[in-house]
Motif scaffolding. Structure first.
Motif, short mmCIF file in Angstrom:
data_model
loop_
_atom_site.label_atom_id
_atom_site.label_comp_id
_atom_site.label_asym_id
_atom_site.label_seq_id
_atom_site.Cartn_x
_atom_site.Cartn_y
_atom_site.Cartn_z
N THR A 1 0.85 -1.21 0.00
CA THR A 1 0.00 0.00 0.00
C THR A 1 0.88 1.25 0.00
N GLY A 2 0.24 2.40 -0.21
CA GLY A 2 0.99 3.66 -0.29
C GLY A 2 0.85 4.24 -1.68
N ARG A 3 1.13 5.53 -1.79
CA ARG A 3 0.91 6.23 -3.07
C ARG A 3 1.92 5.80 -4.13
N LEU A 4 3.04 5.20 -3.72
CA LEU A 4 4.04 4.76 -4.70
C LEU A 4 4.23 3.24 -4.65
N ALA A 5 3.23 2.53 -4.18
CA ALA A 5 3.34 1.07 -4.06
C ALA A 5 3.68 0.47 -5.41
N GLY A 6 4.65 -0.43 -5.42
CA GLY A 6 5.01 -1.12 -6.66
C GLY A 6 5.99 -0.37 -7.53
N LYS A 7 6.32 0.85 -7.17
CA LYS A 7 7.26 1.62 -8.01
C LYS A 7 8.69 1.43 -7.53
N ARG A 8 9.60 1.37 -8.51
CA ARG A 8 11.03 1.30 -8.21
C ARG A 8 11.64 2.66 -8.53
N CYS A 9 12.23 3.28 -7.50
CA CYS A 9 12.71 4.66 -7.63
C CYS A 9 14.23 4.72 -7.45
N PHE A 10 14.89 5.43 -8.33
CA PHE A 10 16.35 5.59 -8.31
C PHE A 10 16.63 7.05 -7.97
N VAL A 11 17.39 7.28 -6.90
CA VAL A 11 17.63 8.65 -6.44
C VAL A 11 19.13 8.92 -6.42
N THR A 12 19.57 10.04 -7.01
CA THR A 12 20.98 10.44 -6.90
C THR A 12 21.12 11.45 -5.76
N ALA A 13 22.30 11.50 -5.17
CA ALA A 13 22.58 12.41 -4.04
C ALA A 13 21.59 12.20 -2.90
N ALA A 14 21.34 10.93 -2.59
CA ALA A 14 20.36 10.59 -1.55
C ALA A 14 20.98 10.59 -0.15
N GLY A 15 22.24 10.98 -0.04
CA GLY A 15 22.94 10.88 1.24
C GLY A 15 22.50 11.91 2.26
N GLN A 16 22.09 13.08 1.81
CA GLN A 16 21.68 14.13 2.76
C GLN A 16 20.74 15.10 2.05
N GLY A 17 20.16 15.99 2.84
CA GLY A 17 19.34 17.06 2.26
C GLY A 17 18.10 16.54 1.57
N ILE A 18 17.77 17.15 0.42
CA ILE A 18 16.51 16.86 -0.27
C ILE A 18 16.49 15.43 -0.81
N GLY A 19 17.62 14.96 -1.33
CA GLY A 19 17.67 13.60 -1.87
C GLY A 19 17.37 12.57 -0.80
N ARG A 20 17.93 12.77 0.37
CA ARG A 20 17.69 11.83 1.47
C ARG A 20 16.22 11.88 1.90
N ALA A 21 15.70 13.11 2.06
CA ALA A 21 14.30 13.24 2.47
C ALA A 21 13.37 12.60 1.43
N ALA A 22 13.71 12.75 0.15
CA ALA A 22 12.88 12.17 -0.91
C ALA A 22 12.95 10.65 -0.88
N ALA A 23 14.15 10.10 -0.67
CA ALA A 23 14.28 8.63 -0.60
C ALA A 23 13.41 8.09 0.54
N LEU A 24 13.46 8.75 1.69
CA LEU A 24 12.68 8.29 2.85
C LEU A 24 11.18 8.46 2.57
N ALA A 25 10.79 9.57 1.96
CA ALA A 25 9.36 9.81 1.70
C ALA A 25 8.82 8.81 0.68
N MET A 26 9.61 8.49 -0.34
CA MET A 26 9.15 7.53 -1.35
C MET A 26 9.04 6.14 -0.74
N ALA A 27 10.00 5.78 0.10
CA ALA A 27 9.93 4.46 0.76
C ALA A 27 8.71 4.40 1.68
#
Ligand code: NAD
Length: 248
Positions: A1-27
């Motif tokens: 379940t979730g708004r991105l259920a079933g999606k595979r997302c690739f994030v660059t610069a996910a170590g800190q800042g916006i990239g990290r927040a986006a990786a956590l939000a998508m998960a």
């Protein structure tokens, strides 16, 4: 379940800042996230939250190709890596110019190029690029190279969107105002001497935002989730401003 259920997302610069927040939000919205960063130790911690992590320097073309293969089919690419130079047309060096375009523009091309064929094969995909309100949207003092590269990101975004609009691929970019992230604190520290103090340098960034505050990385991540998912199925080629009223 979730708004991105079933999606595979690739994030660059996910170590800190916006990239990290986006990786956590998508998960948190049910996506499978491949979180990448040049600094492997920064994404390592994300693995504990059920996010797959890969070290990736987006300036390394061969590593980009390898990472895209290793990641497998991708539904969403969040091209977040970028660097903010503080310079003017008179102070920008050749080295800064080459580095700024290599990281902020060329690397986006290379990562999208590596991921797009898989998206086209499956007839679906959403590419989300990181631009800035400081771009073709708005000029900002001491942001000559930065604004120039981020304007190029908008062009790159519209080009991808136009090319593949009838083949199930969407491409949009974000144009944030000032966001509270680790690198912002480095810029504040760098400006402290000229501003008189760290507090004065921070206040100058806050004063640009009509709302009188900076964005949180989570507020920007919420827009990434929207653009990544099917809720935004009719949105493509857009440069979406999220700036606390900076451009009002
Ligand atoms: P940040 O600048 O604090 O962190 C950047 C991350 O990128 C770090 O984890 C770093 O290790 C990684 N990185 C740097 N070079 C890399 C490379 N070659 N390959 C892979 N990873 C690399 O994060 P931020 O402030 O959230 O900025 C992220 C993006 O958002 C940038 O493109 C930036 O231009 C853009 N942006 C930021 C703001 C802001 O105010 N912070 C506003 C608008 C746009």
């Amino acid at each position: 379940t979730g708004r991105l259920a079933g999606k595979r997302c690739f994030v660059t610069a996910a170590g800190q800042g916006i990239g990290r927040a986006a990786a956590l939000a998508m998960a948190a919205e049910g996506a499978t996230v491949i979180a990448t960063d040049r600094d492997a130790h920064k994404v390592g911690g994300l693995g504990a939250r059920g996010i797959t992590h890969l070290p990736l320097d987006v300036l390394d073309d061969a590593a980009v190709e390898r990472a895209a293969k290793e990641a497998g089919p991708i539904d969403v690419l969040f091209n977040c890596a970028g660097f903010v130079h503080q310079n003017t047309i008179l102070t920008c060096t050749d080295e800064e110019w080459d580095f700024g375009f290599a990281l902020n523009v060329r690397a986006m091309w290379k990562v999208a190029r590596a991921v797009l064929p898989g998206m086209l094969d499956r007839g679906r995909g959403s590419v989300v690029n990181m631009s800035s309100a400081c771009s073709s949207v708005k000029g900002a003092p001491n942001r000559f190279l930065y604004g120039t590269t981020k304007a190029a990101v908008i062009g790159l975004t519209k080009s991808i969107a136009t090319e593949y609009v009838a083949r199930g691929i969407r491409c949009n970019c974000l144009c944030p105002g000032t966001v509270e992230t680790p690198s912002l604190h480095e810029r504040i520290a760098a400006n402290a001497a000229a501003a008189g103090s760290v507090e004065a340098a921070q206040a100058a960034f806050v004063a640009r935002q009509a709302m009188g505050r900076l964005a949180t990385a989570e507020e920007i991540a919420a827009l990434v989730v929207y653009l990544a998912g099917d809720e935004s199925a009719f949105v493509t080629g857009q440069a979406i401003v999220i700036d606390g009223g900076w451009t009002l």
